[in-house]
Design a protein around this motif. Structure first.
Motif, PDB file in Angstrom:
ATOM      1  N   VAL A  74       0.814  -1.218   0.000  1.00  0.00           N
ATOM      2  CA  VAL A  74       0.000   0.000   0.000  1.00  0.00           C
ATOM      3  C   VAL A  74       0.849   1.271   0.000  1.00  0.00           C
ATOM      4  N   VAL A  75       2.170   1.125  -0.094  1.00  0.00           N
ATOM      5  CA  VAL A  75       3.035   2.311  -0.124  1.00  0.00           C
ATOM      6  C   VAL A  75       2.692   3.256  -1.291  1.00  0.00           C
ATOM      7  N   PRO A  76       2.484   2.732  -2.520  1.00  0.00           N
ATOM      8  CA  PRO A  76       2.138   3.663  -3.602  1.00  0.00           C
ATOM      9  C   PRO A  76       0.892   4.479  -3.275  1.00  0.00           C
ATOM     10  N   ALA A  77      -0.116   3.830  -2.731  1.00  0.00           N
ATOM     11  CA  ALA A  77      -1.340   4.551  -2.374  1.00  0.00           C
ATOM     12  C   ALA A  77      -1.052   5.580  -1.282  1.00  0.00           C
ATOM     13  N   ALA A  78      -0.191   5.208  -0.337  1.00  0.00           N
ATOM     14  CA  ALA A  78       0.159   6.136   0.742  1.00  0.00           C
ATOM     15  C   ALA A  78       0.850   7.374   0.179  1.00  0.00           C
ATOM     16  N   LEU A  79       1.751   7.164  -0.759  1.00  0.00           N
ATOM     17  CA  LEU A  79       2.432   8.314  -1.350  1.00  0.00           C
ATOM     18  C   LEU A  79       1.455   9.162  -2.158  1.00  0.00           C
ATOM     19  N   SER A  80       0.491   8.502  -2.788  1.00  0.00           N
ATOM     20  CA  SER A  80      -0.418   9.266  -3.638  1.00  0.00           C
ATOM     21  C   SER A  80      -1.245  10.255  -2.822  1.00  0.00           C
ATOM     22  N   VAL A  81      -1.559   9.930  -1.581  1.00  0.00           N
ATOM     23  CA  VAL A  81      -2.315  10.889  -0.768  1.00  0.00           C
ATOM     24  C   VAL A  81      -1.436  12.094  -0.443  1.00  0.00           C
ATOM     25  N   GLU A  82      -0.116  11.872  -0.370  1.00  0.00           N
ATOM     26  CA  GLU A  82       0.806  12.990  -0.170  1.00  0.00           C
ATOM     27  C   GLU A  82       0.848  13.869  -1.424  1.00  0.00           C
ATOM     28  N   TYR A  83       0.803  13.250  -2.604  1.00  0.00           N
ATOM     29  CA  TYR A  83       0.802  14.045  -3.845  1.00  0.00           C
ATOM     30  C   TYR A  83      -0.430  14.951  -3.891  1.00  0.00           C
ATOM     31  N   LEU A  84      -1.549  14.381  -3.488  1.00  0.00           N
ATOM     32  CA  LEU A  84      -2.781  15.169  -3.484  1.00  0.00           C
ATOM     33  C   LEU A  84      -2.655  16.345  -2.507  1.00  0.00           C
ATOM     34  N   HIS A  85      -2.122  16.061  -1.335  1.00  0.00           N
ATOM     35  CA  HIS A  85      -1.932  17.090  -0.314  1.00  0.00           C
ATOM     36  C   HIS A  85      -0.962  18.171  -0.805  1.00  0.00           C
ATOM     37  N   GLY A 126      -1.464  12.865 -11.025  1.00  0.00           N
ATOM     38  CA  GLY A 126      -0.576  11.714 -10.855  1.00  0.00           C
ATOM     39  C   GLY A 126      -1.042  10.763  -9.768  1.00  0.00           C
ATOM     40  N   VAL A 127      -1.782  11.303  -8.802  1.00  0.00           N
ATOM     41  CA  VAL A 127      -2.353  10.496  -7.720  1.00  0.00           C
ATOM     42  C   VAL A 127      -2.965   9.209  -8.256  1.00  0.00           C
ATOM     43  N   PHE A 128      -3.732   9.369  -9.326  1.00  0.00           N
ATOM     44  CA  PHE A 128      -4.543   8.236  -9.792  1.00  0.00           C
ATOM     45  C   PHE A 128      -3.728   7.259 -10.628  1.00  0.00           C
ATOM     46  N   GLY A 129      -2.622   7.752 -11.188  1.00  0.00           N
ATOM     47  CA  GLY A 129      -1.694   6.849 -11.839  1.00  0.00           C
ATOM     48  C   GLY A 129      -0.979   5.994 -10.800  1.00  0.00           C
ATOM     49  N   LEU A 131      -1.933   5.321  -7.764  1.00  0.00           N
ATOM     50  CA  LEU A 131      -2.908   4.418  -7.125  1.00  0.00           C
ATOM     51  C   LEU A 131      -3.140   3.172  -7.969  1.00  0.00           C
ATOM     52  N   THR A 132      -3.304   3.371  -9.273  1.00  0.00           N
ATOM     53  CA  THR A 132      -3.671   2.236 -10.125  1.00  0.00           C
ATOM     54  C   THR A 132      -2.456   1.465 -10.624  1.00  0.00           C
ATOM     55  N   ASP A 133      -1.287   2.094 -10.604  1.00  0.00           N
ATOM     56  CA  ASP A 133      -0.077   1.364 -10.977  1.00  0.00           C
ATOM     57  C   ASP A 133       0.484   0.612  -9.779  1.00  0.00           C
ATOM     58  N   GLY A 134      -0.161   0.777  -8.637  1.00  0.00           N
ATOM     59  CA  GLY A 134       0.326   0.176  -7.395  1.00  0.00           C
ATOM     60  C   GLY A 134       0.746  -1.273  -7.571  1.00  0.00           C
ATOM     61  N   ALA A 135      -0.086  -2.018  -8.239  1.00  0.00           N
ATOM     62  CA  ALA A 135       0.165  -3.448  -8.388  1.00  0.00           C
ATOM     63  C   ALA A 135       1.533  -3.696  -9.022  1.00  0.00           C
ATOM     64  N   GLU A 136       1.823  -2.962 -10.106  1.00  0.00           N
ATOM     65  CA  GLU A 136       3.111  -3.152 -10.766  1.00  0.00           C
ATOM     66  C   GLU A 136       4.255  -2.614  -9.913  1.00  0.00           C
ATOM     67  N   ASP A 137       4.071  -1.370  -9.435  1.00  0.00           N
ATOM     68  CA  ASP A 137       5.179  -0.690  -8.768  1.00  0.00           C
ATOM     69  C   ASP A 137       5.581  -1.323  -7.443  1.00  0.00           C
ATOM     70  N   ALA A 138       4.595  -1.902  -6.777  1.00  0.00           N
ATOM     71  CA  ALA A 138       4.896  -2.480  -5.478  1.00  0.00           C
ATOM     72  C   ALA A 138       5.768  -3.729  -5.645  1.00  0.00           C
TER      73      ALA A 138
ATOM     74  N   VAL B 159      -5.128   5.218 -17.827  1.00  0.00           N
ATOM     75  CA  VAL B 159      -4.927   5.965 -19.075  1.00  0.00           C
ATOM     76  C   VAL B 159      -5.232   7.453 -18.882  1.00  0.00           C
ATOM     77  N   PHE B 160      -6.288   7.754 -18.154  1.00  0.00           N
ATOM     78  CA  PHE B 160      -6.650   9.156 -17.931  1.00  0.00           C
ATOM     79  C   PHE B 160      -5.613   9.864 -17.052  1.00  0.00           C
ATOM     80  N   ALA B 161      -5.151   9.173 -16.017  1.00  0.00           N
ATOM     81  CA  ALA B 161      -4.166   9.790 -15.125  1.00  0.00           C
ATOM     82  C   ALA B 161      -2.887  10.084 -15.903  1.00  0.00           C
ATOM     83  N   ARG B 162      -2.451   9.118 -16.684  1.00  0.00           N
ATOM     84  CA  ARG B 162      -1.261   9.300 -17.497  1.00  0.00           C
ATOM     85  C   ARG B 162      -1.445  10.472 -18.467  1.00  0.00           C
TER      86      ARG B 162
END
Lengths: 349, 349
Positions: A74-85, A126-129, A131-138, B159-162
Motif C-alpha cells: 500500500v506504499v504507492p497509495a500512501a504516497l499518492s495521498v501525499e501528492y494530493l496534499h 498523478g495520484v490516480f496513476g 494508485l492504479t499502478d500500485g500493483a506493478e510498482d509495489a 490511461v486518464f491519469a497518465r
C-alpha cells in the motif's frame, strides 16, 4: 523520521513504532523522484522533498495495517495521498500569495505562478496513476508482484477522487467565509471538514479499503479520520495563540491580515457579550494596525474563555477519534493511530 | 449537435450520424450539472455549459463503439474526459491571462483567479469520481445497472491519469519553448503530442479499453488518436493564417505577442534561407509593432512555402489517422472517426 522529535519522546512510545513505516515512505518517495532533467519533474521533486511530516501517508499505512492489510503493497497509495496534499498546497500558495512553505520558498515563489499551477495539476492527476499502478510498482519493493485486488483499488480511486473534490469545495467555501465573522460555527465546521478532513478521510478510508477491511472497519476508520481532521484543524487555528509564531510556523497576523475566521475567533464571537463582540469586530475589520489587532484579539480570546473552550473542543474531538479505534482489533497500528490523535492536539507546530 | 453546421454539411454524412451521440452527451451533461446553490458547482457549470464541441467525449464514445462496446454505459467516462479538458482550459486561461473563452468571459475573468484555480482542480479530480462511479450512474440512463467491468475501469483510470500528467508536461514544455524559435520541430512535436495529443489519446484508448477492445484494437485507436492530435494542433496553428481571425476565434497576433513558436513558423524557420530567417526572427523578437510583425510573418510563410508545407503535413497526419482505422471492423463508428480526422484539417475554427 520527520515527526518532530519532541513529540515522539514527549507524547508516547507508539509513535516511535511508526519509524519503520516512515523510513519506508521516505525511501520510496526519494526513489520515485530522482533528479531528472525534465522541468516538471524537477519542480515536483522540489515540492515533495525534503518531505513534510508525511502524516497522511502514515495514516493510510497504519489504517491498512489496522485492518490486517498494510505493508509495502500500500506504499504507492500512501504516497499518492501525499501528492494530493502537496499539489493542493502548491495551489494554495499561488492563491494566498504565500512565498514560504516549510521554511523555504514556495513553488510559486521559486518557479512562478505558471509552473506552480501546472505542477499542482500534475501532482493531483498523478495520484490516480500511482494508485492504479500500485500493483506493478509495489512488485520490486515487496518481492510480491500482486498489489491490492482491482475492486479495492477502484474503491480507493473513488474515495480519493471524492476527497479531492471535497477539498476543493472546502477551499471555495473558505473563500466565501473570508471576512465573515458572523458566518457561524456550523459553516466553519463544514468548511474544515471539507478542507482539512477530506484528506484525512481519504487516507484512513482508503487504507481501510485497500487493506481489505470490513464495512464496519472502514466505517470506524472513516469516523476516526473525521474527528481527527476536526481536532487537527481546531488545534492548528489555536497555534498562533498558544505558541510563539516562529515555532508555529504560521502567524496569527497572517490569519488576521487575510480576515480568515478561525476556530477560537468564531467561538469568541459566539461567546462574547455585545461590547466584547464589537471590539473583536473592530479589531478584525482592518481598523487597527495588525499588531494592535492581534493584541486585542488575544486578550478577548482569554477574557471570554474562548481560548480554553477551543482547546477543550479540540481535545474532545481527538478523544472521539481515539474512541472510534476501539471498534478495531487492538494492534501496534491502532496504538500509532491513537498517538497521532494525541499529537494532533499537543504539537506546537 | 454543436459541431459547426458548415463542417457537417461540407465534409461528410458520417458526422451527421454522430448527432444522437452528441445529443446523449449534452443531455447527460446538463442533467449532471443542475443549477445549484453551491458556488463551486455553479462555477463548474459555467465552465462546462453551454458545451463546446464535445469532440473528446465523442471520440471516446465512438472508439468504444468501434470495438463493440459503446452506448450509454460509457457516457460517464466520455463526460469525464471533457472535465479534464475543461479543467485544464480553466487553468490555461489563468496562466495566459485570457479573459475570453468560447465567446464569453473566461472563468478567471468572471470569477477571479482563486475560484478558477479551485474549479479547475475540482473538475480534474472529479474525472476519477465520474469514471469510477460509472457503473452506478449509468444505471438509470441505460436501464442496466452494470457499467464496464472493474478491470476495464481501472485501465481507463490509468490511461486518464497518465494523459493528465502528460498534458501538464506539455504545458510546462510549452512554457520552456516560448520565445525559442530555434527549439526545432522535434521538440515542438513532442510538446504538442503531450499537450494536445494526450487527451485525444485518453479518449480513444480509454474508449477502446472500456468498450472491451482487444490489445490490437486498443493500439489501432491509440495510434489513430496520436496522429489525429498532431493533425488537429498543426491545423490549429495554421488557422490564424488561413482564415480571418474572427472566424478562427484566435488571433495570430496573440501567438506572436506570446512569442509562441507555432508549427508554420517553426517550419518557416527551418526552411528559410539566412536573410528570410533573420527577418522572421526580427519580426517575432518584438522589434516591430505586432500588426507589422504579423504582415511580415504571413509574407514569409507564403514565400518560403512553409504555409503549404504545414498544410500538407497536417493533412498527412489526418490521413495516417484514418489509415489506423483500417485495422478495425468497418462500422458507423469508424466512419464517424474518419470524418473527425477529415474535419480536424478542414475546419475553419
Amino acid at each position: 523520521m520527520t515527526l518532530p522529535d519532541v513529540a515522539v519522546t514527549e507524547v508516547a512510545d507508539p509513535l516511535a513504532e511508526a519509524a519503520p513505516t516512515m523510513e519506508l515512505l521516505l525511501r520510496e518517495l526519494d526513489r520515485r523522484w530522482p533528479r531528472e532533467a525534465e522541468r516538471l519533474h524537477q519542480i515536483s521533486r522540489y515540492a515533495l522533498l525534503p518531505a513534510g511530516k508525511l502524516l497522511r501517508p502514515l495514516l493510510l499505512m497504519e489504517s491498512a495495517e489496522a485492518v490486517g492489510g498494510g505493508g509495502p503493497a500500500v506504499v504507492p497509495a500512501a504516497l499518492s495521498v501525499e501528492y494530493l496534499h502537496v499539489g493542493s498546497l502548491v495551489h494554495d500558495d499561488v492563491i494566498d500569495g504565500d512565498t514560504m512553505r516549510r521554511g523555504r520558498p514556495s513553488v510559486a515563489a521559486r518557479y512562478g505562478t505558471t509552473d506552480a499551477i501546472v505542477t499542482g495539476d500534475a501532482l493531483m492527476l498523478g495520484v490516480f496513476g500511482v494508485l492504479t499502478d500500485g500493483a506493478e510498482d509495489a512488485g520490486p519493493l515487496t518481492g510480491d508482484s500482486a498489489g491490492p485486488p482491482p475492486d479495492r483499488v477502484l474503491g480507493a480511486v473513488r474515495v480519493f477522487a471524492r476527497a479531492g473534490v471535497d477539498l476543493c469545495r472546502g477551499q471555495a467555501m473558505e473563500g466565501e467565509l473570508r471576512g465573515d465573522l458572523g458566518c457561524g460555527l456550523d459553516r466553519y465546521l463544514t468548511m474544515i471538514a471539507l478542507k482539512t478532513g477530506a484528506l484525512f478521510r481519504a487516507a484512513c478510508r482508503g487504507g481501510a479499503i485497500l487493506g481489505g477491511g470490513s464495512p464496519a472497519q472502514q466505517h470506524a476508520l472513516t469516523s476516526y479520520a473525521e474527528h481527527l481532521g476536526l481536532a487537527f484543524q481546531m488545534h492548528d487555528d489555536l497555534l498562533p495563540y498558544t505558541s510563539d509564531s516562529r515555532t508555529a510556523g504560521k502567524s496569527a497576523l497572517s490569519d488576521i491580515a487575510a480576515a480568515r475566521p478561525t476556530f477560537p475567533v468564531l467561538l469568541c464571537h459566539a461567546m462574547a457579550g455585545a461590547p466584547a463582540r464589537a471590539r473583536l469586530e473592530a479589531a478584525l475589520g482592518g481598523a487597527l494596525p495588525a499588531a494592535d489587532a492581534l493584541g486585542t484579539v488575544h486578550e478577548l480570546l482569554e477574557t471570554t474563555g474562548a481560548l480554553t473552550a477551543a482547546r477543550d473542543r479540540a481535545t474532545a474531538q481527538a478523544d472521539r477519534a481515539k474512541s472510534c479505534l476501539e471498534r478495531l482489533p487492538r494492534s501496534r497500528a491502532t496504538a500509532v493511530l491513537a498517538a497521532v490523535a494525541d499529537l494532533s492536539v499537543s504539537r506546537d507546530r
